[in-house]
Design a protein around this motif. Structure first.
Motif, PDB file in Angstrom:
ATOM      1  N   LEU A   1     -12.446 111.815  16.869  1.00  0.00           N
ATOM      2  CA  LEU A   1     -11.996 112.302  18.042  1.00  0.00           C
ATOM      3  C   LEU A   1     -12.713 110.987  18.916  1.00  0.00           C
ATOM      4  CD1 LEU A   1     -10.541 113.373  20.405  1.00  0.00           C
ATOM      5  CD2 LEU A   1     -12.348 115.212  20.604  1.00  0.00           C
ATOM      6  N   ARG A   2     -14.037 110.669  18.500  1.00  0.00           N
ATOM      7  CA  ARG A   2     -14.888 109.738  19.114  1.00  0.00           C
ATOM      8  C   ARG A   2     -14.346 108.441  19.236  1.00  0.00           C
ATOM      9  NH1 ARG A   2     -21.064 109.811  17.632  1.00  0.00           N
ATOM     10  NH2 ARG A   2     -20.682 112.079  18.278  1.00  0.00           N
ATOM     11  N   GLN A   3     -13.744 108.078  18.134  1.00  0.00           N
ATOM     12  CA  GLN A   3     -13.058 106.699  17.851  1.00  0.00           C
ATOM     13  C   GLN A   3     -12.015 106.875  18.752  1.00  0.00           C
ATOM     14  OE1 GLN A   3     -11.179 103.840  14.309  1.00  0.00           O
ATOM     15  NE2 GLN A   3     -12.442 105.658  13.651  1.00  0.00           N
ATOM     16  N   ALA A   4     -11.043 107.888  18.648  1.00  0.00           N
ATOM     17  CA  ALA A   4      -9.806 107.654  19.520  1.00  0.00           C
ATOM     18  C   ALA A   4     -10.129 107.709  20.853  1.00  0.00           C
ATOM     19  CB  ALA A   4      -9.105 109.102  19.094  1.00  0.00           C
ATOM     20  N   GLU A   5     -11.174 108.460  21.463  1.00  0.00           N
ATOM     21  CA  GLU A   5     -11.531 108.317  22.975  1.00  0.00           C
ATOM     22  C   GLU A   5     -12.173 107.068  23.244  1.00  0.00           C
ATOM     23  OE1 GLU A   5     -14.269 111.784  23.330  1.00  0.00           O
ATOM     24  OE2 GLU A   5     -12.369 112.843  24.042  1.00  0.00           O
ATOM     25  N   PHE A   6     -12.782 106.276  22.149  1.00  0.00           N
ATOM     26  CA  PHE A   6     -13.132 104.723  22.446  1.00  0.00           C
ATOM     27  C   PHE A   6     -12.191 104.052  22.662  1.00  0.00           C
ATOM     28  CE2 PHE A   6     -13.845 100.428  20.911  1.00  0.00           C
ATOM     29  CZ  PHE A   6     -14.630  99.955  21.585  1.00  0.00           C
ATOM     30  N   HIS A   7     -10.948 104.047  21.959  1.00  0.00           N
ATOM     31  CA  HIS A   7     -10.052 103.110  22.142  1.00  0.00           C
ATOM     32  C   HIS A   7      -9.071 103.510  23.345  1.00  0.00           C
ATOM     33  CE1 HIS A   7     -10.519 100.948  18.360  1.00  0.00           C
ATOM     34  NE2 HIS A   7     -10.528 102.180  17.566  1.00  0.00           N
ATOM     35  N   LEU A   8      -9.008 104.682  23.632  1.00  0.00           N
ATOM     36  CA  LEU A   8      -8.466 105.227  24.773  1.00  0.00           C
ATOM     37  C   LEU A   8      -9.083 104.636  26.126  1.00  0.00           C
ATOM     38  CD1 LEU A   8      -6.305 106.873  26.282  1.00  0.00           C
ATOM     39  CD2 LEU A   8      -7.831 108.952  26.092  1.00  0.00           C
ATOM     40  N   ALA A   9     -10.426 104.592  26.121  1.00  0.00           N
ATOM     41  CA  ALA A   9     -11.271 104.142  27.176  1.00  0.00           C
ATOM     42  C   ALA A   9     -10.854 102.415  27.401  1.00  0.00           C
ATOM     43  CB  ALA A   9     -12.449 104.452  27.215  1.00  0.00           C
ATOM     44  N   VAL A  10     -10.815 101.922  26.200  1.00  0.00           N
ATOM     45  CA  VAL A  10     -10.446 100.486  26.238  1.00  0.00           C
ATOM     46  C   VAL A  10      -9.032 100.347  26.940  1.00  0.00           C
ATOM     47  CG1 VAL A  10     -10.250  98.335  24.907  1.00  0.00           C
ATOM     48  CG2 VAL A  10     -11.770  99.945  24.162  1.00  0.00           C
ATOM     49  N   TYR A  11      -8.201 101.065  26.297  1.00  0.00           N
ATOM     50  CA  TYR A  11      -6.683 100.848  26.765  1.00  0.00           C
ATOM     51  C   TYR A  11      -6.849 101.404  28.403  1.00  0.00           C
ATOM     52  CZ  TYR A  11      -1.724 101.799  27.486  1.00  0.00           C
ATOM     53  OH  TYR A  11      -0.362 101.839  28.106  1.00  0.00           O
ATOM     54  N   GLY A  12      -7.651 102.169  28.870  1.00  0.00           N
ATOM     55  CA  GLY A  12      -7.670 102.485  30.502  1.00  0.00           C
ATOM     56  C   GLY A  12      -8.188 101.363  31.290  1.00  0.00           C
ATOM     57  N   VAL A  13      -9.166 100.510  30.626  1.00  0.00           N
ATOM     58  CA  VAL A  13      -9.769  99.543  31.414  1.00  0.00           C
ATOM     59  C   VAL A  13      -8.790  98.446  31.242  1.00  0.00           C
ATOM     60  CG1 VAL A  13     -12.208 100.129  31.343  1.00  0.00           C
ATOM     61  CG2 VAL A  13     -11.202  98.682  29.622  1.00  0.00           C
ATOM     62  N   ALA A  14      -7.983  98.326  30.159  1.00  0.00           N
ATOM     63  CA  ALA A  14      -7.159  97.031  30.027  1.00  0.00           C
ATOM     64  C   ALA A  14      -6.117  97.390  31.270  1.00  0.00           C
ATOM     65  CB  ALA A  14      -6.677  96.981  28.764  1.00  0.00           C
ATOM     66  N   CYS A  15      -5.511  98.629  31.264  1.00  0.00           N
ATOM     67  CA  CYS A  15      -4.346  98.961  32.305  1.00  0.00           C
ATOM     68  C   CYS A  15      -4.881  98.645  33.777  1.00  0.00           C
ATOM     69  CB  CYS A  15      -4.039 100.133  31.983  1.00  0.00           C
ATOM     70  SG  CYS A  15      -2.856 100.523  30.517  1.00  0.00           S
ATOM     71  N   LYS A  16      -6.214  99.118  33.731  1.00  0.00           N
ATOM     72  CA  LYS A  16      -6.806  98.953  35.245  1.00  0.00           C
ATOM     73  C   LYS A  16      -6.886  97.595  35.892  1.00  0.00           C
ATOM     74  CE  LYS A  16     -10.954 100.549  38.048  1.00  0.00           C
ATOM     75  NZ  LYS A  16     -11.986 101.357  37.684  1.00  0.00           N
ATOM     76  N   TYR A  17      -7.299  96.809  34.824  1.00  0.00           N
ATOM     77  CA  TYR A  17      -7.514  95.345  35.299  1.00  0.00           C
ATOM     78  C   TYR A  17      -6.244  94.266  34.692  1.00  0.00           C
ATOM     79  CZ  TYR A  17     -12.082  97.341  36.511  1.00  0.00           C
ATOM     80  OH  TYR A  17     -13.004  98.084  37.059  1.00  0.00           O
ATOM     81  N   ASP A  18      -5.169  95.063  34.576  1.00  0.00           N
ATOM     82  CA  ASP A  18      -4.096  94.169  33.882  1.00  0.00           C
ATOM     83  C   ASP A  18      -4.350  93.108  33.095  1.00  0.00           C
ATOM     84  OD1 ASP A  18      -1.361  93.565  34.281  1.00  0.00           O
ATOM     85  OD2 ASP A  18      -1.535  92.072  35.640  1.00  0.00           O
TER      86      ASP A  18
END
Length: 393
Positions: free
Chosen positions: A283-300
């Motif tokens: 789960l920790r690894q999945a949440e890391f990639h999810l956080a990366v995806y979140g900042v990528a979306c936020k900053y286009d």
């Protein structure tokens, strides 16, 4: 032309079994060898027929033997593939078949006592990379008397991230679990030029303005009329600090790194049995990639978003249903949607994968599913929409 290694495992009248490798040009590979279902026909005495279905219409289903008897279907889950076929026989007839996948073992038996058995399978050190793609057989009095199974590199995505293992002190007994360490690239960012303070704890990173300005957000901060342009200080308190480091690393290198505590992970085995610095999905690894995806979306940052969504796809295919549910809860907590897990995947393939996952949750984790959808009602609506929507063929 790069050769593709085929493994051929053969059973002939139950009297011999052997394995060999064939080097075949990659152009001769089946266009989509992903098997989705196996059907076995049987009666009180023997296995009379076998058929496999593929994810697409090309190649066509392969059928051998007769199908006038009882049948049993084995539907493979997304990312599941057959790594071994085991058979028991009497005389010249196959009485029993067992299919071993990378996730489970399924059996079909005629009810007759097993006398002898042979196996055609992928060696254990290749089992996570090679799957059944086709087979041939022979008949004896309307019963299968031999099978020849062909295995090849399984067509699946790879994780699009670097991995490294960092040794951290073991936390005292009873204390909070160790957190993910900083990657070596993140530690390098703790020196000159533009200062970036990330996360609620305001971790300081330092990067070159020229590199940062590849991204519109940083360009607006550092070359506009804001105070950041003169102070060369950017504060990102609402973003995950590890994800911000990944974003900066991607600007520099075109990839990002997930760092694991070596005392806290189980590692994957490589194709030759060697241990890789890649942790088995958690789960920790999945949440890391999810956080990366979140900042990528936020900053286009579309390129980073594509890499992170690819990693999420691979991880959620490998994970069990309850872990995927936990990932989805984190997504809705951060303002994302379950449809984000299907980015880069065809709508039909994502619908099939999602449907299998929801069925598993309803069967094994109904209470957890009800709790999660009660907490995030939009998740329930999205799951219903995505699993019932019809797509144009």
């Amino acid at each position: 032309m790069t050769p593709t290694r085929y493994l051929v495992a053969t059973e002939v009248h139950g009297k011999e079994t052997y394995e060999r490798f064939d080097d075949t040009p990659s152009s001769e590979l089946l266009p989509d060898a992903t098997i989705t279902k196996i059907t076995v026909a049987y009666n009180s005495y023997n296995i009379s027929g076998i058929e496999v279905h593929y994810a697409t219409d090309d190649p066509k289903p392969i059928r051998r033997g007769g199908f006038s008897d009882s049948v049993v279907n084995y539907t493979l889950q997304p990312s599941e593939y057959v790594t071994a076929i085991e058979g028991s026989y009497e005389g010249d007839r196959i009485r029993h078949l067992t299919f071993v996948t990378n996730k489970r073992t399924v059996r079909s038996a005629s009810g007759v006592r097993f006398l002898m058995s042979v196996t055609g399978k992928v060696p254990s050190h290749l089992a996570h990379r090679m799957g059944l793609i086709s087979f041939t057989s022979s008949l004896s009095s309307s019963a299968l008397s031999s099978l020849q199974a062909k295995f090849a590199d399984y067509p699946c995505e790879e994780l699009n991230a670097k991995y490294e293992i960092v040794s951290l002190p073991v936390p005292p007994s009873g204390s909070a679990p160790a957190q993910n360490p900083m990657s070596s690239f993140a530690r390098q960012l703790m020196h000159p030029n533009v200062k970036i303070y990330a996360g609620p704890n305001q971790i300081e990173y330092n990067a070159f303005e020229e590199t940062l300005c590849k991204l519109e957000f940083f360009r607006a901060c550092l070359q506009g009329k804001f105070k950041e342009a003169t102070e060369k200080i950017i504060k990102m308190p609402d973003d995950d600090a590890h994800a911000v480091a990944a974003l900066i690393e991607y600007l520099y290198t075109g990839h990002y790194t997930y760092a694991s505590n070596c005392e806290d992970v189980e590692l994957r085995a490589g194709s030759a049995g060697e241990i890789l610095n890649i942790p088995i999905t958690d789960l920790r690894q999945a949440e890391f990639h999810l956080a990366v995806y979140g900042v990528a979306c936020k900053y286009d940052y579309k390129a980073l978003g594509a890499a992170a969504s690819q990693n999420l796809r691979v991880i959620t295919r490998e994970a069990d249903a309850i872990m995927v549910l936990q990932v989805c809860e984190a997504m809705y907590r951060d303002g994302l949607q379950v449809s984000d897990l299907g980015k880069g995947e065809t709508s039909e393939a994502f619908k099939e994968r999602l449907t299998q996952w929801v069925k598993s949750l309803c069967t094994e984790h109904r209470v957890e599913l009800v709790t999660a959808t009660g907490k995030y009602p939009d998740m329930a609506c999205d799951l219903m929409d995505l699993t019932t929507r019809e797509y144009n063929k």
